[in-house]
Design a protein around this motif. Structure first.
Motif, mmCIF file in Angstrom:
data_model
loop_
_atom_site.group_PDB
_atom_site.id
_atom_site.type_symbol
_atom_site.label_atom_id
_atom_site.label_comp_id
_atom_site.label_asym_id
_atom_site.label_seq_id
_atom_site.Cartn_x
_atom_site.Cartn_y
_atom_site.Cartn_z
ATOM 1 N N PHE A 169 81.788 34.545 50.381
ATOM 2 C CA PHE A 169 81.897 35.978 50.676
ATOM 3 C C PHE A 169 80.852 36.754 49.888
ATOM 4 O O PHE A 169 80.563 36.446 48.732
ATOM 5 C CB PHE A 169 83.290 36.509 50.321
ATOM 6 C CG PHE A 169 83.473 37.960 50.657
ATOM 7 C CD1 PHE A 169 83.700 38.359 51.961
ATOM 8 C CD2 PHE A 169 83.388 38.935 49.673
ATOM 9 C CE1 PHE A 169 83.841 39.702 52.288
ATOM 10 C CE2 PHE A 169 83.536 40.279 49.979
ATOM 11 C CZ PHE A 169 83.763 40.664 51.295
ATOM 12 N N LEU A 170 80.301 37.787 50.543
ATOM 13 C CA LEU A 170 79.399 38.744 49.905
ATOM 14 C C LEU A 170 79.725 40.139 50.427
ATOM 15 O O LEU A 170 80.071 40.308 51.601
ATOM 16 C CB LEU A 170 77.936 38.429 50.231
ATOM 17 C CG LEU A 170 77.325 37.143 49.665
ATOM 18 C CD1 LEU A 170 75.946 36.903 50.288
ATOM 19 C CD2 LEU A 170 77.218 37.210 48.150
ATOM 20 N N MET A 171 79.596 41.135 49.539
ATOM 21 C CA MET A 171 79.753 42.522 49.985
ATOM 22 C C MET A 171 79.022 43.453 49.027
ATOM 23 O O MET A 171 78.663 43.071 47.896
ATOM 24 C CB MET A 171 81.228 42.916 50.059
ATOM 25 C CG MET A 171 81.889 43.188 48.725
ATOM 26 S SD MET A 171 83.569 43.856 48.945
ATOM 27 C CE MET A 171 83.977 44.318 47.260
ATOM 28 N N ASN A 172 78.807 44.688 49.480
ATOM 29 C CA ASN A 172 78.274 45.727 48.607
ATOM 30 C C ASN A 172 79.420 46.279 47.774
ATOM 31 O O ASN A 172 80.376 46.851 48.307
ATOM 32 C CB ASN A 172 77.640 46.841 49.438
ATOM 33 C CG ASN A 172 76.322 46.409 50.045
ATOM 34 O OD1 ASN A 172 75.372 46.072 49.341
ATOM 35 N ND2 ASN A 172 76.259 46.403 51.373
ATOM 36 N N GLY A 173 79.339 46.074 46.460
ATOM 37 C CA GLY A 173 80.408 46.490 45.580
ATOM 38 C C GLY A 173 80.401 47.979 45.303
ATOM 39 O O GLY A 173 79.429 48.682 45.608
ATOM 40 N N PRO A 174 81.457 48.493 44.689
ATOM 41 C CA PRO A 174 81.563 49.924 44.397
ATOM 42 C C PRO A 174 80.618 50.394 43.301
ATOM 43 O O PRO A 174 80.457 51.599 43.103
ATOM 44 C CB PRO A 174 83.022 50.080 43.970
ATOM 45 C CG PRO A 174 83.401 48.743 43.421
ATOM 46 C CD PRO A 174 82.651 47.747 44.242
ATOM 47 N N ASP A 175 79.991 49.453 42.587
ATOM 48 C CA ASP A 175 79.108 49.797 41.479
ATOM 49 C C ASP A 175 77.628 49.699 41.840
ATOM 50 O O ASP A 175 76.767 49.765 40.966
ATOM 51 C CB ASP A 175 79.405 48.889 40.283
ATOM 52 C CG ASP A 175 79.347 47.409 40.654
ATOM 53 O OD1 ASP A 175 78.961 47.102 41.803
ATOM 54 O OD2 ASP A 175 79.691 46.568 39.801
ATOM 55 N N GLY A 176 77.317 49.513 43.124
ATOM 56 C CA GLY A 176 75.927 49.382 43.546
ATOM 57 C C GLY A 176 75.398 47.973 43.473
ATOM 58 O O GLY A 176 74.240 47.718 43.844
ATOM 59 N N ASN A 177 76.201 47.045 43.004
ATOM 60 C CA ASN A 177 75.801 45.643 42.927
ATOM 61 C C ASN A 177 76.308 44.866 44.140
ATOM 62 O O ASN A 177 77.124 45.353 44.923
ATOM 63 C CB ASN A 177 76.353 45.003 41.647
ATOM 64 C CG ASN A 177 75.702 45.557 40.400
ATOM 65 O OD1 ASN A 177 74.487 45.763 40.362
ATOM 66 N ND2 ASN A 177 76.504 45.816 39.370
ATOM 67 N N ILE A 178 75.810 43.636 44.277
ATOM 68 C CA ILE A 178 76.331 42.712 45.278
ATOM 69 C C ILE A 178 77.479 41.929 44.643
ATOM 70 O O ILE A 178 77.317 41.334 43.585
ATOM 71 C CB ILE A 178 75.243 41.734 45.762
ATOM 72 C CG1 ILE A 178 74.033 42.493 46.317
ATOM 73 C CG2 ILE A 178 75.811 40.764 46.793
ATOM 74 C CD1 ILE A 178 74.302 43.283 47.562
ATOM 75 N N TRP A 179 78.628 41.952 45.302
ATOM 76 C CA TRP A 179 79.769 41.173 44.848
ATOM 77 C C TRP A 179 79.890 39.923 45.729
ATOM 78 O O TRP A 179 79.851 40.016 46.959
ATOM 79 C CB TRP A 179 81.060 41.982 44.940
ATOM 80 C CG TRP A 179 81.198 43.070 43.905
ATOM 81 C CD1 TRP A 179 80.202 43.814 43.358
ATOM 82 C CD2 TRP A 179 82.414 43.532 43.309
ATOM 83 N NE1 TRP A 179 80.697 44.717 42.460
ATOM 84 C CE2 TRP A 179 82.069 44.570 42.409
ATOM 85 C CE3 TRP A 179 83.738 43.188 43.449
ATOM 86 C CZ2 TRP A 179 83.013 45.256 41.654
ATOM 87 C CZ3 TRP A 179 84.698 43.869 42.703
ATOM 88 C CH2 TRP A 179 84.336 44.889 41.808
ATOM 89 N N GLY A 180 80.054 38.790 45.075
ATOM 90 C CA GLY A 180 80.205 37.549 45.819
ATOM 91 C C GLY A 180 81.300 36.694 45.229
ATOM 92 O O GLY A 180 81.702 36.874 44.072
ATOM 93 N N VAL A 181 81.797 35.755 46.031
ATOM 94 C CA VAL A 181 82.820 34.823 45.567
ATOM 95 C C VAL A 181 82.350 33.406 45.847
ATOM 96 O O VAL A 181 81.982 33.070 46.978
ATOM 97 C CB VAL A 181 84.181 35.065 46.245
ATOM 98 C CG1 VAL A 181 85.217 34.070 45.722
ATOM 99 C CG2 VAL A 181 84.652 36.493 46.003
ATOM 100 N N ALA A 182 82.337 32.588 44.791
ATOM 101 C CA ALA A 182 81.936 31.185 44.900
ATOM 102 C C ALA A 182 83.004 30.324 44.240
ATOM 103 O O ALA A 182 83.236 30.448 43.035
ATOM 104 C CB ALA A 182 80.579 30.954 44.238
ATOM 105 N N ASP A 183 83.668 29.490 45.033
ATOM 106 C CA ASP A 183 84.714 28.599 44.518
ATOM 107 C C ASP A 183 85.747 29.345 43.674
ATOM 108 O O ASP A 183 86.122 28.920 42.584
ATOM 109 C CB ASP A 183 84.099 27.459 43.700
ATOM 110 C CG ASP A 183 83.357 26.461 44.570
ATOM 111 O OD1 ASP A 183 83.142 26.747 45.758
ATOM 112 O OD2 ASP A 183 82.985 25.392 44.053
#
Length: 671
Positions: free
Chosen positions: A562-576
């Motif tokens: 998963f990847l998304m544009n986070g609320p802080d201007g960063n890219i949020w991702g989930v790995a394992d």
């Protein structure tokens, strides 16, 4: 004001490491992992909206006589759970309708010599049923390890044989002996699938079709000795899919084996050991020899035919429409029964050449939800597993409507009022304009691409300012390496970029600052082991059409799901199960946070798409992953587990959540 100041201070402390160190392409980021703090369950209103898609999908069937001499037809209807459906051919009435609780459908059905019906398929459990009984018996997983049964065939003295996944096994089951491993291990080491089997009772040999790297193996059931039969020129194909033995033909028994990709059926003379001919693909699992003479009745995906397939030149005679024959049976010397995947019982009289068709009453079953997405029309869209089809729940009316015509939805991407569906199999993409009526016949949805050697599209992202949509794919069975696909909304042109991340599938996408960010998985198509050990995050420049950056954000992680544009201007991702925060300006991971544990055993299995997350109007992050619905505080990153099981989270514009549990769509509202 004090609260806002505190949040800003904490946010600055989190971002500070990323502001002072730059990340170079391809490196492993060593940001510290912050463990998730356990929290209490959040309260809210939970509503089960029920099954969204019901189907009458059948994949295997068998004709037989019971001990009283009655002609019967048994099949299994896909669903959660699957249902055994049995018909008395004297009346054509449904006389058996029994749930098979640990099965979602059956690829293999057979009847043993003692009149017992067996079924196996998804979930791996083997079931048996004695006509007249009130319930079917669950015999468990073959050999304790196999989780999918692809084919079943009757042996002698009440025994049956089965073809299974993932151990590439041929198993035997007998009521007195239980399960035994006929091949004493994988039929072909390193492979996962035995897809089709045939048994020669005269010689004690089984013939096994293998994938996802095609092989055809002769197996001696007594010694376990194996002999490869498939010429090397076919080894580049994916599967030997179906295998059928037809005996008592001139010159020797014939073995028919269908090879995928090239779509051919090979014909072997078992007496001479010669591969005699290569025919266009036949539906050989249901092929049957005439009671007298040499003619064989068989089908393809459209019609059924009769021909002498042993003649130097076969001249097939088309007899009628078939829609995929699942089973065939001579009810008398001149009357042939055929049963197809649409649930039609076809009767063909060989004397008069007249056929008739009757639609049997197939009890529809709810099927598992494979995809959930909020649509631009305000509805919550779902896609069905394997059987396909789609449905949309309208929150305004509280009702769902089903939409037929597409197979299994893997992913959905929204662009304005348009929805793009990633469809399995064969790597297809469809465009649906929600302002127009759904009509397959009128190309809404319309297929916009079918990408060679690609199988599943989970990932997509819209770059509206560039009028482009990007999709990421998982390759076909037995292959490694997904594709990045660009679709130009104005020109409707498709451009495919291969080897953007060699040997890795592209399973998550998001865009930021005009660039595309992609998450990968080490796993490719089913039936092949990974070539790499870690999943990477990459950056794609859509103007220069090239990859500009790549990094491993979480060491030893197998998939960035998963990847998304986070609320802080960063890219949020989930790995394992680990949330990582990636700064797109400094190009480094600024922090990592455990959301849920992923076991070492789970990491050994295909991981493509496991996580969904959304930003609630409150500012909190909600998501599903690891079978749980959870909340993440956007500042502290603390995790609250709300409930389980749950998967495939999406959110309505007003903040109402929707997720799936098996066949059911659920709604969750915060209090």
């Amino acid at each position: 004001m004090k609260v806002n100041l505190l949040r800003s201070t904490v946010l600055l402390l989190i971002l500070l490491p990323g502001l002072v160190s730059l990340c170079i392409a391809g490196r492993r980021d060593k940001a510290m992992l912050f463990p998730a703090a356990p929290k209490d369950t959040v309260s809210g209103t939970l509503v089960n909206l029920g099954p969204q898609i019901t189907m009458t999908t059948i994949q295997s069937a068998v004709f037989f006589k019971d001990k009283k001499g009655n002609d019967l037809l048994y099949t299994v209807v896909r669903g959660l759970p699957a249902h055994l459906a049995g018909y008395d051919l004297k009346t054509n009435n449904l006389v058996v309708d029994i749930p098979l609780d640990k099965m979602d459908g059956a690829w293999g059905t057979t009847v043993s010599t003692d009149g017992t019906f067996y079924a196996g398929g998804g979930g791996g459990h083997l079931y048996r049923y004695t006509p007249g009984a009130s319930a079917a018996e669950d015999l468990g997983l073959p050999l304790g390890t196999e989780t999918y049964i692809w084919d079943l065939i009757s042996g002698e003295d009440g025994e049956i044989f089965g073809a299974s996944y993932p151990g590439c096994r041929v198993f035997r089951y007998h009521p007195k002996d239980g399960f035994t491993d006929v091949g004493k291990g994988p039929i072909v080491p390193g492979e996962n699938y035995v897809h089709g089997i045939a048994f020669n009772k005269e010689t004690g040999k089984i013939y096994a079709g293998i994938g996802s790297h095609a092989r055809l193996v002769e197996l001696d059931i007594t010694s376990g000795e194996k002999r490869e039969m498939l010429p090397k020129k076919y080894h580049s194909q994916a599967f030997v899919y179906d295998v059928r033995l037809i005996r008592d033909l001139p010159g020797g028994d014939r073995l028919f084996a269908t090879v995928t990709d090239i779509g051919k059926t090979l014909v072997y003379n078992l007496k001479t050991g010669v591969l005699e001919k290569e025919l266009d693909k036949l539906t050989i699992r249901s092929a049957i020899k005439a009671p007298t003479g040499n003619k064989i009745f068989y089908g393809d995906d459209v019609n059924y035919f009769v021909a002498d397939l042993t003649a130097p030149v076969a001249s097939p005679q088309a007899l009628g429409r078939s829609a995929g024959i699942l089973a065939s049976h001579w009810i008398s010397p001149h009357m042939l029964y055929l049963f197809n995947r649409r649930g039609q019982l076809i009767t063909y009289n060989t004397d008069s050449n007249i056929s008739s068709s009757l639609a049997l009453k197939i009890p529809a079953q709810p099927i598992s939800i494979n995809a959930v997405s909020a649509g631009p029309d305000g509805k919550i869209w779902t896609g069905g597993y394997l059987s396909g089809s789609n449905a949309a729940f309208d929150p305004a009316t509280g009702k769902s409507a089903e939409y037929r015509g597409m197979s299994q939805t893997e992913g959905v991407t929204v662009d304005g009022r348009v929805m793009y569906f990633g469809i399995y199999p064969h790597g297809r993409l469809y465009r649906y304009d929600t302002d127009q009526p759904w009509s397959i016949d009128k190309n809404n949805p319309k297929m916009i691409a079918k990408i060679p050697q690609q199988s599943r599209f989970f990932a997509g992202t819209s770059l509206r300012e560039q009028n482009k949509i990007f999709f990421g794919s998982v390759p076909e069975y037995g292959l490694l390496g997904g594709s990045l696909v660009e679709y130009n909304v104005l020109t409707e042109k498709i451009e495919t970029f291969n080897d953007v991340v060699p040997k890795l599938s592209i399973v998550s996408l998001v865009n930021s600052g005009g660039n595309v960010y992609g998450g990968t998985s080490v796993w490719g198509g089913l039936g092949v082991q990974p070539d790499k050990n870690e999943a990477s995050l990459f950056v794609w420049d859509p103007v220069q059409k090239k990859k500009t950056f790549e990094v491993v954000p979480v060491e030893n992680a197998k998939a960035i799901t998963f990847l998304m544009n986070g609320p802080d201007g960063n890219i949020w991702g989930v790995a394992d199960g680990i949330l990582f925060i990636f700064n797109p300006v400094t190009q480094n991971v600024v922090s990592k946070h455990l959301i849920y544990e992923v076991s070492d055993e789970r990491k050994k299995k295909n991981i493509w798409h496991e996580v969904s997350m959304v930003i609630h109007p409150s500012g909190d992050i909600y998501g599903t992953g690891g079978g749980k619905l959870f909340k993440i505080d956007p500042i502290t990153k603390s995790v609250t587990t709300i409930l389980s099981p749950a998967s495939k989270l999406t959110m309505e514009g007003n903040g109402t959540f929707y997720f799936s549990r098996g066949k059911d769509l659920w709604q969750y509202k915060l209090q």
